[in-house]
Design an enzyme around this catalytic site. Sequence first.
Site, mmCIF file in Angstrom:
data_model
loop_
_atom_site.group_PDB
_atom_site.id
_atom_site.type_symbol
_atom_site.label_atom_id
_atom_site.label_comp_id
_atom_site.label_asym_id
_atom_site.label_seq_id
_atom_site.Cartn_x
_atom_site.Cartn_y
_atom_site.Cartn_z
ATOM 1 N N GLY B 461 0.823 -1.200 0.000
ATOM 2 C CA GLY B 461 0.000 0.000 0.000
ATOM 3 C C GLY B 461 0.855 1.247 0.000
ATOM 4 N N PRO B 612 4.961 12.557 -4.685
ATOM 5 C CA PRO B 612 4.260 13.305 -3.632
ATOM 6 C C PRO B 612 2.869 12.763 -3.302
ATOM 7 C CG PRO B 612 4.568 14.645 -5.624
ATOM 8 C CD PRO B 612 5.343 13.387 -5.823
ATOM 9 N N THR B 614 1.881 9.346 -3.316
ATOM 10 C CA THR B 614 1.956 8.156 -2.462
ATOM 11 C C THR B 614 2.672 8.469 -1.147
ATOM 12 O OG1 THR B 614 3.916 7.426 -3.687
ATOM 13 C CG2 THR B 614 1.803 6.505 -4.354
ATOM 14 N N GLN B 618 1.094 7.934 2.586
ATOM 15 C CA GLN B 618 1.779 7.251 3.682
ATOM 16 C C GLN B 618 1.670 8.070 4.966
ATOM 17 O OE1 GLN B 618 4.185 4.262 3.870
ATOM 18 N NE2 GLN B 618 2.306 3.967 2.745
ATOM 19 N N GLU B 685 7.043 5.405 8.169
ATOM 20 C CA GLU B 685 6.993 5.267 9.625
ATOM 21 C C GLU B 685 7.128 6.617 10.310
ATOM 22 O OE1 GLU B 685 8.325 0.690 10.067
ATOM 23 O OE2 GLU B 685 9.890 2.135 10.489
#
Lengths: 175, 727
Positions: B461, B612, B614, B618, B685
């Site tokens: 994803g 930019p 994807t 995130q 993350e």
Amino acid sequence: MTDTTRSRSSVTMTVNGTEQQLDIDNRVTLLDALREHLKLTGTKKGCDHGQCGACTVMVNGRRVNSCLSLAVMHQGDEVTTVEGLGSPEDLHPMQAAFIEHDGYQCGYCTPGQICSAKSVLEEIRAGIPSHVTRDLANVVMNDDELRERMSGNICRCGAYANILAAMKQVAEETA
Amino acid sequence: MKFDHPATDGPADRQNVLGKPHKRIEGPLKVTGRAPYAYERHDVAPNQLVGYPLGAGIAKGRIVAMDLEAAKAAPGVVDILSTLDMETLPVAATNVAPLFGGDEVRHYHQAIALVIAETFEQARAAAQMIRVEYAETVGRFDMATADTEDADIPNIGDFDTAFAEAEVTSDHTYTTPAQSHAMMEPHASIAQWQGEKLVVWTSNQMINWAKKALVTTLSLDPENVRVDSPYIGGGFGSKLFLRSDAVMAALAAKKVGQAVKVSLPRPFIFNNTTHRSATVQRIRIGMAKDGRIKAISHENLSGTLPGGAGEDATNQTRYFYAGDHRKFLNRIATMDLPESNAMRAPGEASGLMALEIAMDEAAEAAGIDPVRFRIINDTQVDPENPERRFSQRHFIECLERGAAEFGWAPTAPAMRREGRWLVGQGVAGGYRGSPVMPSGARVRLQPDGRLIVETDMTDIGTGSYTVLGQTAAEMLGLSLDKIEVLLGDSAFPVSAGSGGQWGATSSTGGVYAACMALREQISKQIGADADTVDFRDGLVTAGNRTMTLSEIAAGKEIIAEDKMEFGEFRKEAYEVATFASHFVEVAVDAYTGEVRLRRMLAVCDAGRILNPITARSQVIGAMTMGVGAALMEHMELDATRGFFANHDLAGYEVPVHADIPDQEVIFLDTADAASSPLKAKGVGELGLCGVAAAIANAVYNATGVRVRDYPVTLDKVIDRLPMPDAG
């Protein structure tokens, strides 16, 4: 009647415009009838308990959690799945808007989100109120209504803001 | 190819395709339900049987007997795989709990049997007919009383003295609960044997780890194992490792000589697979009057099954802020709960939940605005080794830009009232390392001028399909629609896989290397020097000659393969990391204590942004997960019986649409030549790191109630809310 015959039933339903006759175990959910028997795997199994919304399909024009519904309850029903909305070559406007606004990441909740999103716009236009509706006589299309009505479809990747943008685009285009 | 010095300018810097907001190339398949996930591969093997698992009903002990008779006689049942059929299977290096076999129960819902039947309904019904007799033993379910071991972390200076002498101090203890990844697609696998050869169609973030773990667990020859996972319905760390679905499917398929598919039922996932450990963290900060940190200490306690590492929440504190005297303690409790292991931003996510409240409290103790407090305690070098600099660190810019864009203007606590709502603002910093892993790829130039990219990299994803396609397009001077990206098959070159926010940085490096090799090969074929050949708009120009790529590959496809290996300089000379600021505004119902988010902003310093769209997805997704961590997510431990009681998506609450307000993301887009050939870093993350603390701090600012025990639920604030009429 023997146990064997009592445990199975014949059911006929129309799925994405095609009549389907199924001879199936009474325990088969509508979700598994679609995924396992008709091989329409676009509808997803996220929890099998009506907690996530990934299995959302339209039955007679209304969205349902197909995991909470047995296939044998759908004699004569019209079922529409994400495959029935559009194909990669011929996208439904909501599918196109999800691509445009990146309303997904892993893609697993996406078919359910799209089926819900399409239905939510129809529900608001039909004047069906929700928990956040202020004036029951005048149901309006706004962010709060869209967010509230989409809250049965979990997206763990967290694409909610983009899904909202996709829905607003379709709502405006079809206003 | 080796990345052994900082990147210089090259073809990837053209940024004709990379860095552009391309929509996901696999999007049309996903939105129409045509992307095939693991359990849906009806096409790959005929006559697939269905396996339904049974989990242990105790947390610790032994299975004395299992009565399978009724289940075996149930309609449609073909066979039953029992844990008593075999010794405990070997445990792969990437696993902690054994996945199957033997009579010993090490955690609740350990897989102990699999009913194999013609249909799902038959298998599920028969699984309930298995009778198990256990000999239960006492387990260790309380982290506070469990035996602990201390991990070795260097201490710097003399913390105790410096803290004792500090003019201003802050000393508090924070707790974070166990959390579940709760990805939408359950772990699922289809397994089929052809003689000694095993194929597993599964849902896994790390194809090569999964393959190696299958080899170890089932004692196989690596040549005989193939793993395929082109689409993964979310992972967040839950699918980093081989899990019981794949092992049971493989064992069952062997036993019945037919393909078997297994999906873990949702209520099984929370205790059978992995989770993020709960933590208890004490943070002490000693400052001069002007707010400069002199001494900082972070102590952490988390739990694990024997052999695991727990959740090291201290890691970011070693690098994030300045201070001459530093003391750390990472205490790992040995417990008999289900396996704790990596979940998105392992360590930092939990650590920053605590540290960034502690920073808010320290700022308040020093009487300094929390944005300013973080700025004056910035460091451009590794505080443990000032010789090592951060390759880049724009944390101050994240804070200043964020404060300006957000309209950072918090009142004193509990001083802003809008009708029934108490309104507050909160800020937090985000820090996450940007590691890399070796990553390989193969590129195949087709006679029609298209390029096929093959790597065992996964797209969970994150946008891998798209950014790898962009990389190849950029490198060969092609448009993105000429690139076909094939992922997730162990038959392809081994990649970095998706984990630790290393995926995009590393795997684009692998595709870069393969494309450089292809450019070399093409140049050789046309008798030119690769350094002088220009690849642009599908054309290859060497001197005064210009050809199309399809002309060059006309006779036969041209194949090139290479892998990117990252040199030690990256670690020795630099600390390569990513930074963020998070700003949130909350409204707390003055009567009920309900917390509603009003808006969120993240400013990210995460290297060059490859795409930019994807990348933003995130980050907003991670911010959403941070809302869950702040306000609702909590695996409820039954400390008597040793299991997580709220083991489904109704009991374990994650954010839904109605919880998420307007979200804004700003990327500083800071190309970092020390990080990778594409000057990129991880971002998936980073977006989670600090979010929960920003929310907790905003709740404090709104209400004057400091909650140090996540999640910040209304029961923890309601008895201390300001009187409704007071505002």
